[in-house]
Design a protein around this motif. Structure first.
Motif, mmCIF file in Angstrom:
data_model
loop_
_atom_site.group_PDB
_atom_site.id
_atom_site.type_symbol
_atom_site.label_atom_id
_atom_site.label_comp_id
_atom_site.label_asym_id
_atom_site.label_seq_id
_atom_site.Cartn_x
_atom_site.Cartn_y
_atom_site.Cartn_z
ATOM 1 N N ILE A 1 -2.822 -3.100 -2.411
ATOM 2 C CA ILE A 1 -2.473 -2.270 -3.180
ATOM 3 C C ILE A 1 -2.370 -0.829 -2.957
ATOM 4 O O ILE A 1 -3.320 -0.221 -2.627
ATOM 5 C CB ILE A 1 -2.911 -2.522 -4.710
ATOM 6 N N ILE A 2 -1.206 -0.076 -3.011
ATOM 7 C CA ILE A 2 -1.172 1.105 -2.652
ATOM 8 C C ILE A 2 -0.496 1.957 -3.857
ATOM 9 O O ILE A 2 0.595 1.396 -4.371
ATOM 10 C CB ILE A 2 -0.611 1.491 -1.373
ATOM 11 N N GLY A 3 -0.962 2.928 -4.182
ATOM 12 C CA GLY A 3 -0.330 3.902 -5.040
ATOM 13 C C GLY A 3 1.190 4.280 -4.579
ATOM 14 O O GLY A 3 1.374 4.647 -3.631
ATOM 15 N N ALA A 4 2.047 4.409 -5.797
ATOM 16 C CA ALA A 4 3.376 4.931 -5.208
ATOM 17 C C ALA A 4 3.455 6.088 -4.560
ATOM 18 O O ALA A 4 4.455 6.631 -3.795
ATOM 19 C CB ALA A 4 4.244 4.807 -6.554
ATOM 20 N N ASP A 5 2.375 7.156 -5.179
ATOM 21 C CA ASP A 5 2.383 8.470 -4.397
ATOM 22 C C ASP A 5 1.681 8.371 -3.233
ATOM 23 O O ASP A 5 1.441 9.508 -2.500
ATOM 24 C CB ASP A 5 1.448 9.451 -5.503
ATOM 25 N N ARG A 6 1.327 7.074 -2.721
ATOM 26 C CA ARG A 6 0.856 6.923 -1.199
ATOM 27 C C ARG A 6 -0.503 7.495 -1.143
ATOM 28 O O ARG A 6 -1.285 7.838 0.239
ATOM 29 C CB ARG A 6 1.747 7.348 -0.257
ATOM 30 N N LEU A 7 -1.172 8.226 -2.023
ATOM 31 C CA LEU A 7 -2.489 9.001 -2.153
ATOM 32 C C LEU A 7 -3.463 7.768 -2.633
ATOM 33 O O LEU A 7 -4.673 7.712 -1.933
ATOM 34 C CB LEU A 7 -2.534 10.122 -3.050
ATOM 35 N N ASP A 8 -3.307 6.924 -3.662
ATOM 36 C CA ASP A 8 -4.451 6.199 -4.141
ATOM 37 C C ASP A 8 -4.167 4.918 -3.234
ATOM 38 O O ASP A 8 -3.022 4.213 -3.388
ATOM 39 C CB ASP A 8 -4.237 5.804 -5.573
ATOM 40 N N ARG A 9 -5.510 4.381 -2.734
ATOM 41 C CA ARG A 9 -5.593 2.984 -2.378
ATOM 42 C C ARG A 9 -6.626 2.170 -3.113
ATOM 43 O O ARG A 9 -7.617 2.753 -3.251
ATOM 44 C CB ARG A 9 -5.894 3.383 -0.687
ATOM 45 N N LEU A 10 -6.535 0.952 -3.102
ATOM 46 C CA LEU A 10 -7.383 -0.104 -3.605
ATOM 47 C C LEU A 10 -8.679 0.098 -2.719
ATOM 48 O O LEU A 10 -8.797 -0.060 -1.640
ATOM 49 C CB LEU A 10 -6.900 -1.511 -3.463
ATOM 50 N N ASN A 11 -9.726 0.474 -3.615
ATOM 51 C CA ASN A 11 -10.980 0.784 -3.064
ATOM 52 C C ASN A 11 -12.018 -0.312 -3.581
ATOM 53 O O ASN A 11 -12.300 -0.405 -4.571
ATOM 54 C CB ASN A 11 -11.796 2.038 -3.328
ATOM 55 N N LEU B 1 -9.321 6.253 -9.815
ATOM 56 C CA LEU B 1 -8.087 6.056 -10.911
ATOM 57 C C LEU B 1 -7.948 4.400 -10.979
ATOM 58 O O LEU B 1 -8.380 3.871 -10.057
ATOM 59 C CB LEU B 1 -6.912 6.960 -10.522
ATOM 60 N N ALA B 2 -7.246 3.988 -12.098
ATOM 61 C CA ALA B 2 -6.908 2.645 -12.177
ATOM 62 C C ALA B 2 -5.619 2.520 -11.405
ATOM 63 O O ALA B 2 -4.608 2.973 -11.757
ATOM 64 C CB ALA B 2 -7.034 2.488 -13.734
ATOM 65 N N LEU B 3 -5.583 1.448 -10.644
ATOM 66 C CA LEU B 3 -4.583 0.986 -10.044
ATOM 67 C C LEU B 3 -3.797 -0.082 -10.837
ATOM 68 O O LEU B 3 -2.677 -0.259 -11.322
ATOM 69 C CB LEU B 3 -4.695 0.585 -8.758
ATOM 70 N N ALA B 4 -4.595 -1.233 -11.202
ATOM 71 C CA ALA B 4 -3.979 -2.304 -12.051
ATOM 72 C C ALA B 4 -5.249 -2.844 -12.731
ATOM 73 O O ALA B 4 -6.425 -2.842 -12.355
ATOM 74 C CB ALA B 4 -3.334 -3.364 -10.871
ATOM 75 N N GLN C 1 -0.392 2.291 -12.896
ATOM 76 C CA GLN C 1 0.612 3.281 -12.381
ATOM 77 C C GLN C 1 1.329 2.953 -11.545
ATOM 78 O O GLN C 1 1.503 1.648 -11.264
ATOM 79 C CB GLN C 1 -0.323 4.529 -11.593
ATOM 80 N N ASP C 2 2.379 3.430 -11.113
ATOM 81 C CA ASP C 2 3.395 3.096 -10.322
ATOM 82 C C ASP C 2 2.795 2.728 -8.917
ATOM 83 O O ASP C 2 1.953 3.338 -8.333
ATOM 84 C CB ASP C 2 4.451 4.449 -9.919
ATOM 85 N N LEU C 3 3.219 1.524 -8.434
ATOM 86 C CA LEU C 3 2.395 1.114 -7.394
ATOM 87 C C LEU C 3 3.422 0.239 -6.211
ATOM 88 O O LEU C 3 4.673 0.220 -6.711
ATOM 89 C CB LEU C 3 1.343 -0.129 -7.648
ATOM 90 N N LEU C 4 3.085 0.166 -4.942
ATOM 91 C CA LEU C 4 3.482 -0.579 -3.956
ATOM 92 C C LEU C 4 2.522 -1.921 -3.825
ATOM 93 O O LEU C 4 1.320 -1.797 -3.517
ATOM 94 C CB LEU C 4 3.614 0.228 -2.758
ATOM 95 N N ILE C 5 2.959 -2.921 -4.082
ATOM 96 C CA ILE C 5 2.160 -4.330 -4.035
ATOM 97 C C ILE C 5 2.434 -5.146 -2.789
ATOM 98 O O ILE C 5 3.737 -5.261 -2.656
ATOM 99 C CB ILE C 5 2.088 -5.125 -5.286
#
Length: 219
Positions: free
Chosen positions: A50-60, A85-88, A163-167
Protein backbone atom coordinates in the motif's frame (compact mmCIF):
# COMPACT_ATOMS: atom_id res chain seq x y z
CA UNK A 1 -42.17 27.65 -9.90
CA UNK A 2 -40.10 25.52 -7.56
CA UNK A 3 -36.81 24.52 -9.15
CA UNK A 4 -36.34 20.80 -9.66
CA UNK A 5 -34.10 19.27 -7.07
CA UNK A 6 -30.78 17.84 -8.19
CA UNK A 7 -30.79 14.06 -7.86
CA UNK A 8 -28.26 12.66 -5.45
CA UNK A 9 -25.24 11.16 -7.12
CA UNK A 10 -25.21 7.38 -7.18
CA UNK A 11 -22.31 5.46 -5.68
CA UNK A 12 -19.76 4.17 -8.17
CA UNK A 13 -20.64 0.66 -9.32
CA UNK A 14 -18.77 -2.22 -7.74
CA UNK A 15 -15.75 -3.47 -9.65
CA UNK A 16 -14.95 -7.17 -9.49
CA UNK A 17 -11.86 -8.94 -10.73
CA UNK A 18 -10.20 -12.33 -10.35
CA UNK A 19 -6.42 -12.52 -9.98
CA UNK A 20 -5.13 -15.95 -11.05
CA UNK A 21 -2.51 -17.69 -8.95
CA UNK A 22 1.03 -16.33 -9.45
CA UNK A 23 -0.26 -13.10 -10.96
CA UNK A 24 -0.57 -9.48 -9.80
CA UNK A 25 -2.94 -6.51 -9.91
CA UNK A 26 -2.75 -2.85 -8.98
CA UNK A 27 -5.10 0.13 -9.04
CA UNK A 28 -5.81 3.49 -7.42
CA UNK A 29 -8.45 3.25 -4.67
CA UNK A 30 -10.24 6.41 -3.60
CA UNK A 31 -10.73 7.29 0.08
CA UNK A 32 -13.89 5.72 1.47
CA UNK A 33 -14.00 2.82 -0.98
CA UNK A 34 -13.72 -0.74 0.28
CA UNK A 35 -11.61 -3.56 -1.13
CA UNK A 36 -12.74 -7.10 -0.36
CA UNK A 37 -10.37 -9.99 -1.07
CA UNK A 38 -11.77 -13.53 -1.22
CA UNK A 39 -9.67 -16.71 -1.23
CA UNK A 40 -10.78 -18.96 -4.09
CA UNK A 41 -8.88 -22.02 -2.89
CA UNK A 42 -7.48 -23.44 0.33
CA UNK A 43 -4.05 -22.07 1.23
CA UNK A 44 -4.44 -18.88 -0.79
CA UNK A 45 -2.13 -15.94 -0.18
CA UNK A 46 -2.58 -12.29 -1.18
CA UNK A 47 0.52 -10.16 -0.70
CA UNK A 48 -0.61 -6.53 -0.46
CA UNK A 49 1.54 -3.42 -0.77
CA UNK A 50 0.00 0.00 0.00
CA UNK A 51 1.26 3.44 -1.03
CA UNK A 52 -0.54 6.74 -0.54
CA UNK A 53 -1.69 8.39 -3.75
CA UNK A 54 0.50 11.37 -2.82
CA UNK A 55 3.46 8.92 -2.97
CA UNK A 56 4.65 10.16 0.41
CA UNK A 57 2.84 7.77 2.72
CA UNK A 58 3.99 4.15 2.71
CA UNK A 59 2.69 1.27 4.79
CA UNK A 60 4.83 1.07 7.94
CA UNK A 61 4.52 -2.42 9.42
CA UNK A 62 6.62 -1.78 12.59
CA UNK A 63 4.57 1.31 13.54
CA UNK A 64 1.30 -0.45 12.72
CA UNK A 65 2.14 -3.37 15.00
CA UNK A 66 3.89 -1.47 17.79
CA UNK A 67 1.18 1.15 18.18
CA UNK A 68 -1.59 -1.46 18.31
CA UNK A 69 0.25 -4.06 20.42
CA UNK A 70 0.05 -6.88 17.90
CA UNK A 71 2.30 -9.23 15.94
CA UNK A 72 -0.34 -9.85 13.28
CA UNK A 73 -2.89 -8.01 11.20
CA UNK A 74 -6.43 -8.66 12.39
CA UNK A 75 -9.93 -7.16 12.10
CA UNK A 76 -10.28 -3.65 13.50
CA UNK A 77 -6.65 -2.64 12.97
CA UNK A 78 -5.63 0.59 11.27
CA UNK A 79 -2.80 0.22 8.75
CA UNK A 80 -0.51 3.17 9.38
CA UNK A 81 1.98 5.05 7.25
CA UNK A 82 5.48 6.14 8.18
CA UNK A 83 4.04 9.61 8.90
CA UNK A 84 1.58 8.23 11.45
CA UNK A 85 -1.43 8.59 9.18
CA UNK A 86 -4.13 6.00 8.50
CA UNK A 87 -3.86 4.33 5.11
CA UNK A 88 -6.63 1.77 5.49
CA UNK A 89 -8.68 0.01 8.17
CA UNK A 90 -9.32 -3.74 8.32
CA UNK A 91 -13.10 -3.60 8.55
CA UNK A 92 -13.95 -7.31 8.61
CA UNK A 93 -12.16 -10.61 8.20
CA UNK A 94 -13.15 -14.25 8.48
CA UNK A 95 -9.64 -14.90 9.87
CA UNK A 96 -8.08 -13.35 12.95
CA UNK A 97 -4.49 -13.63 11.69
CA UNK A 98 -2.79 -12.23 8.60
CA UNK A 99 1.01 -12.39 8.36
CA UNK A 100 3.01 -9.17 8.10
CA UNK A 101 6.44 -10.34 9.31
CA UNK A 102 7.69 -12.40 6.38
CA UNK A 103 7.42 -10.08 3.40
CA UNK A 104 7.03 -11.08 -0.23
CA UNK A 105 8.69 -13.68 -2.40
CA UNK A 106 11.69 -12.30 -4.33
CA UNK A 107 9.85 -12.54 -7.67
CA UNK A 108 8.96 -9.95 -10.29
CA UNK A 109 5.19 -9.74 -9.78
CA UNK A 110 5.05 -6.74 -7.47
CA UNK A 111 8.02 -5.11 -9.21
CA UNK A 112 6.21 -5.26 -12.55
CA UNK A 113 3.11 -3.68 -11.02
CA UNK A 114 5.18 -0.99 -9.30
CA UNK A 115 6.85 -0.15 -12.62
CA UNK A 116 3.43 0.55 -14.17
CA UNK A 117 3.06 3.43 -11.71
CA UNK A 118 6.59 4.77 -12.04
CA UNK A 119 8.08 3.01 -9.00
CA UNK A 120 11.16 0.82 -8.75
CA UNK A 121 12.78 -1.86 -6.62
CA UNK A 122 13.48 0.62 -3.81
CA UNK A 123 9.73 1.07 -3.40
CA UNK A 124 9.14 -2.61 -2.58
CA UNK A 125 8.71 -2.07 1.15
CA UNK A 126 7.14 -4.22 3.88
CA UNK A 127 3.77 -5.72 3.00
CA UNK A 128 0.95 -7.89 4.36
CA UNK A 129 0.33 -11.52 3.44
CA UNK A 130 -3.43 -11.76 3.77
CA UNK A 131 -4.83 -15.28 4.43
CA UNK A 132 -1.44 -16.54 5.69
CA UNK A 133 -0.31 -17.29 9.23
CA UNK A 134 3.26 -17.51 10.53
CA UNK A 135 4.20 -18.37 14.11
CA UNK A 136 7.40 -18.75 16.09
CA UNK A 137 8.75 -22.30 16.12
CA UNK A 138 9.83 -24.01 19.32
CA UNK A 139 13.50 -24.17 18.41
CA UNK A 140 16.65 -22.40 19.70
CA UNK A 141 16.50 -19.87 16.87
CA UNK A 142 12.79 -19.06 17.36
CA UNK A 143 12.34 -19.54 13.62
CA UNK A 144 9.30 -18.27 11.78
CA UNK A 145 7.13 -21.19 10.68
CA UNK A 146 4.38 -21.16 8.07
CA UNK A 147 1.08 -22.63 9.29
CA UNK A 148 -0.55 -24.65 6.49
CA UNK A 149 -4.31 -24.88 6.03
CA UNK A 150 -4.88 -21.56 7.79
CA UNK A 151 -7.13 -20.18 5.06
CA UNK A 152 -9.89 -21.99 3.20
CA UNK A 153 -11.73 -21.19 -0.01
CA UNK A 154 -14.30 -18.51 0.77
CA UNK A 155 -12.33 -16.71 3.48
CA UNK A 156 -12.54 -12.93 3.09
CA UNK A 157 -10.99 -9.71 4.31
CA UNK A 158 -12.32 -6.18 3.69
CA UNK A 159 -10.22 -3.01 3.83
CA UNK A 160 -11.53 0.57 3.81
CA UNK A 161 -9.26 3.16 2.22
CA UNK A 162 -8.84 6.03 4.69
CA UNK A 163 -7.11 8.20 2.08
CA UNK A 164 -6.54 7.94 -1.67
CA UNK A 165 -4.27 4.96 -2.22
CA UNK A 166 -2.37 2.88 -4.72
CA UNK A 167 -2.86 -0.79 -3.83
CA UNK A 168 -0.77 -3.64 -5.23
CA UNK A 169 -1.76 -7.31 -4.88
CA UNK A 170 0.28 -10.42 -5.73
CA UNK A 171 -1.08 -13.98 -5.57
CA UNK A 172 2.33 -15.64 -5.43
CA UNK A 173 2.57 -18.33 -2.72
CA UNK A 174 3.72 -17.22 0.71
CA UNK A 175 7.50 -17.06 0.95
CA UNK A 176 7.61 -19.94 3.46
CA UNK A 177 4.99 -22.10 1.77
CA UNK A 178 5.72 -25.00 -0.57
CA UNK A 179 2.12 -25.15 -1.77
CA UNK A 180 0.75 -24.01 -5.13
CA UNK A 181 -0.43 -20.50 -5.88
CA UNK A 182 -4.18 -19.87 -5.64
CA UNK A 183 -6.53 -17.37 -7.22
CA UNK A 184 -7.99 -14.41 -5.33
CA UNK A 185 -11.20 -12.53 -6.14
CA UNK A 186 -11.41 -8.83 -5.36
CA UNK A 187 -14.29 -6.40 -5.21
CA UNK A 188 -14.02 -2.63 -5.05
CA UNK A 189 -17.12 -0.71 -4.03
CA UNK A 190 -18.31 2.57 -2.53
CA UNK A 191 -20.45 1.97 0.57
CA UNK A 192 -23.55 4.02 1.26
CA UNK A 193 -22.43 6.82 3.67
CA UNK A 194 -25.62 6.25 5.67
CA UNK A 195 -24.38 2.75 6.40
CA UNK A 196 -20.90 3.81 7.51
CA UNK A 197 -20.16 1.67 10.57
CA UNK A 198 -19.41 3.25 13.93
CA UNK A 199 -15.73 3.34 14.93
CA UNK A 200 -14.50 0.15 16.54
CA UNK A 201 -14.76 0.77 20.31
CA UNK A 202 -11.59 -1.27 20.83
CA UNK A 203 -9.40 0.98 18.68
CA UNK A 204 -6.33 2.09 20.60
CA UNK A 205 -5.54 5.76 21.14
CA UNK A 206 -2.82 5.75 18.45
CA UNK A 207 -5.20 4.32 15.83
CA UNK A 208 -7.90 6.87 16.69
CA UNK A 209 -5.35 9.68 16.39
CA UNK A 210 -4.13 8.38 13.01
CA UNK A 211 -7.70 8.30 11.68
CA UNK A 212 -8.44 11.79 13.01
CA UNK A 213 -5.29 13.32 11.52
CA UNK A 214 -5.94 11.66 8.17
CA UNK A 215 -9.54 12.89 8.01
CA UNK A 216 -8.41 16.42 8.88
CA UNK A 217 -5.87 16.36 6.04
CA UNK A 218 -8.24 15.07 3.38
CA UNK A 219 -11.33 17.07 4.48
Amino acid sequence: MTPASTPASSPAPAHTHEIPGSAAWSAPVRAGRTLTLTALADGANATVLIIGADRLDRLNIPDTLKSQMSARIKPGMVLMSDRGLALATVMTSSLDWHDCLTGALPDQLLLLELAKHGFGEADLHACINFFSKVSVADDPRASLTYIPDHANAGDTVTLRADQDLLIFVSTAPHALSDGPAASIALQLETPDPAEDPAPDPELCEEAIRALRLTRELIA
